[in-house]
Design an enzyme around this catalytic site. Structure first.
Site, mmCIF file in Angstrom:
data_model
loop_
_atom_site.group_PDB
_atom_site.id
_atom_site.type_symbol
_atom_site.label_atom_id
_atom_site.label_comp_id
_atom_site.label_asym_id
_atom_site.label_seq_id
_atom_site.Cartn_x
_atom_site.Cartn_y
_atom_site.Cartn_z
ATOM 1 N N SER A 1 0.861 -1.186 0.000
ATOM 2 C CA SER A 1 0.000 0.000 0.000
ATOM 3 C C SER A 1 0.894 1.232 0.000
ATOM 4 O O SER A 1 2.016 1.185 0.528
ATOM 5 C CB SER A 1 -0.881 0.028 1.244
ATOM 6 O OG SER A 1 -1.495 1.301 1.386
ATOM 7 N N TYR B 167 -2.226 -1.072 10.191
ATOM 8 C CA TYR B 167 -2.276 -1.412 8.762
ATOM 9 C C TYR B 167 -1.036 -0.885 8.037
ATOM 10 O O TYR B 167 -0.372 -1.628 7.301
ATOM 11 C CB TYR B 167 -3.544 -0.806 8.145
ATOM 12 C CG TYR B 167 -3.688 -1.040 6.655
ATOM 13 C CD1 TYR B 167 -4.038 -2.287 6.156
ATOM 14 C CD2 TYR B 167 -3.482 0.011 5.751
ATOM 15 C CE1 TYR B 167 -4.175 -2.498 4.791
ATOM 16 C CE2 TYR B 167 -3.629 -0.199 4.381
ATOM 17 C CZ TYR B 167 -3.975 -1.454 3.908
ATOM 18 O OH TYR B 167 -4.099 -1.658 2.562
HETATM 19 P P1 NDP Z 1 -11.501 -6.433 -0.251
HETATM 20 O O1 NDP Z 1 -11.792 -6.543 1.212
HETATM 21 O O2 NDP Z 1 -12.431 -5.688 -1.114
HETATM 22 O O3 NDP Z 1 -11.285 -7.927 -0.829
HETATM 23 C C1 NDP Z 1 -10.468 -8.805 -0.109
HETATM 24 C C2 NDP Z 1 -10.330 -10.127 -0.838
HETATM 25 O O4 NDP Z 1 -9.416 -10.935 -0.069
HETATM 26 C C3 NDP Z 1 -11.611 -10.896 -0.937
HETATM 27 O O5 NDP Z 1 -11.566 -11.654 -2.116
HETATM 28 C C4 NDP Z 1 -11.557 -11.813 0.296
HETATM 29 O O6 NDP Z 1 -12.271 -13.010 0.093
HETATM 30 C C5 NDP Z 1 -10.081 -12.123 0.362
HETATM 31 N N1 NDP Z 1 -9.589 -12.433 1.706
HETATM 32 C C6 NDP Z 1 -9.766 -11.729 2.846
HETATM 33 N N2 NDP Z 1 -9.147 -12.323 3.860
HETATM 34 C C7 NDP Z 1 -8.565 -13.431 3.347
HETATM 35 C C8 NDP Z 1 -7.771 -14.457 3.898
HETATM 36 N N3 NDP Z 1 -7.469 -14.482 5.209
HETATM 37 N N4 NDP Z 1 -7.321 -15.453 3.080
HETATM 38 C C9 NDP Z 1 -7.649 -15.457 1.767
HETATM 39 N N5 NDP Z 1 -8.389 -14.504 1.196
HETATM 40 C C10 NDP Z 1 -8.847 -13.507 1.974
HETATM 41 O O7 NDP Z 1 -10.018 -5.802 -0.332
HETATM 42 P P2 NDP Z 1 -9.306 -4.936 -1.483
HETATM 43 O O8 NDP Z 1 -9.565 -5.534 -2.802
HETATM 44 O O9 NDP Z 1 -9.605 -3.503 -1.253
HETATM 45 O O10 NDP Z 1 -7.773 -5.122 -1.061
HETATM 46 C C11 NDP Z 1 -6.937 -6.100 -1.658
HETATM 47 C C12 NDP Z 1 -5.500 -5.819 -1.247
HETATM 48 O O11 NDP Z 1 -5.132 -4.502 -1.664
HETATM 49 C C13 NDP Z 1 -5.247 -5.863 0.266
HETATM 50 O O12 NDP Z 1 -3.980 -6.403 0.524
HETATM 51 C C14 NDP Z 1 -5.282 -4.397 0.653
HETATM 52 O O13 NDP Z 1 -4.567 -4.143 1.841
HETATM 53 C C15 NDP Z 1 -4.616 -3.773 -0.561
HETATM 54 N N6 NDP Z 1 -4.889 -2.364 -0.737
HETATM 55 C C16 NDP Z 1 -6.161 -1.916 -0.901
HETATM 56 C C17 NDP Z 1 -6.395 -0.560 -1.044
HETATM 57 C C18 NDP Z 1 -7.758 0.000 -1.222
HETATM 58 O O14 NDP Z 1 -7.890 1.233 -1.132
HETATM 59 N N7 NDP Z 1 -8.777 -0.799 -1.472
HETATM 60 C C19 NDP Z 1 -5.287 0.410 -1.023
HETATM 61 C C20 NDP Z 1 -3.976 -0.176 -0.864
HETATM 62 C C21 NDP Z 1 -3.803 -1.509 -0.729
HETATM 63 P P3 NDP Z 1 -13.477 -13.464 1.097
HETATM 64 O O15 NDP Z 1 -14.617 -12.534 0.842
HETATM 65 O O16 NDP Z 1 -13.779 -14.869 0.728
HETATM 66 O O17 NDP Z 1 -12.919 -13.334 2.487
#
Ligand code: NDP
Length: 247
Positions: free
Chosen positions: A142, A156
């Protein structure tokens, strides 16, 4: 279909929603066969697989929590068994629990560390054991892993700083196999985790130069490039894609 990832096999953790789903779809559109993991979102994961198949690609969904070592090992083995090998691994699964540090509970601290750091270690460990020479490891950090202007993100941001050093350090160990390791650092991206509407979004939008949230497809485009043969000389890099937040 032909693209820059023709013949490649990719695994994306947390590929059922948000940034991970967009990455999975884009890698598939570039010709890769894609495995995605998820925890609870079985239907959402199935819908990503269906979208990829409708577009002429190949994909499977595997239930594997990144914090569960056995599930990750089994997940990688299933991907390799289904598609033959592993070329591209994207550690995307991650979470945030925004609130003032003093009010954050021990359980919440543990959860953020468990998914963002320990889960990344476990999932990458499992993937690396099965990765072909010349492979690609891409972790989703991030922009707050380098500089943080938003209160409420102390644990975070600290975990994303760890993601940064993980990628830089691992790149030193696998370079002689032609494997690259890079850290993609998104700014605010409109997903369930960080919706572009509401009070919390306003300061994040204001902090960008472009005065808007980014989209998951914009992140996916950079991931697809880093995964491609053209990016073979990029490793140990932190590639920030944040609308100018950290400028
Ligand atoms: P979301 O919460 O929208 O989606 C998360 C995804 O990860 C879902 O598919 C979820 O599946 C899965 N997931 C959550 N926990 C686990 C786990 N323990 N094991 C396997 N899968 C898991 O998140 P984002 O798409 O926003 O974020 C994705 C990545 O990008 C993260 O690492 C986040 O920190 C990073 N990021 C996001 C930003 C943003 O502004 N959105 C900015 C900077 C970085 P399920 O529903 O089945 O749990």
């Amino acid at each position: 279909m032909s693209g820059k990832l023709d013949g490649k096999i990719a695994l994306v953790t947390g590929g059922s929603r948000g940034i991970g789903a967009a990455i999975a779809k884009r890698l598939a559109a570039e010709g890769a066969k894609v495995a995605i993991t998820y925890t609870n979102g079985k239907d959402a994961a199935a819908s990503v697989v269906s979208d990829i198949e409708k577009a002429g690609g190949k994909a499977i969904a595997i239930q594997a929590d990144v914090t569960d070592a056995e599930a990750n090992k089994a997940g990688v083995e299933q991907a390799v068994k289904t598609f033959g090998r592993l070329d591209v691994f994207v550690n995307n699964a991650g979470t945030a629990i925004p609130k003032p540090f003093e009010e954050t509970t021990l359980e919440e601290l543990d959860r953020v560390i468990d998914i963002n750091i320990r889960g990344m270690f476990i999932a990458t460990h499992a993937a690396l054991k099965n990765m072909n020479d010349g492979g690609r490891i891409i972790v989703i950090g991030s922009c707050v892993g380098e500089r943080n202007m938003t209160p409420g993100l102390v644990p975070y941001a600290a975990t994303k700083g760890a993601v940064k050093m993980f990628a830089q350090s691992l790149s030193r160990e696998v370079g002689d196999r032609g494997i690259t390791v890079n850290n993609i650092q998104p700014g605010p991206i409109d997903t369930d985790l960080n919706p572009a509407s509401g009070d919390w979004a306003a300061p994040q939008t204001a902090n960008t130069s472009l005065k808007r949230y980014g989209t998951a497809t914009e992140i996916a485009a950079l991931v697809a490039f880093v995964a491609s043969p053209e990016a073979a000389y990029i490793t140990g890099a932190n590639l920030t894609i944040d609308g100018g937040t950290n400028a």
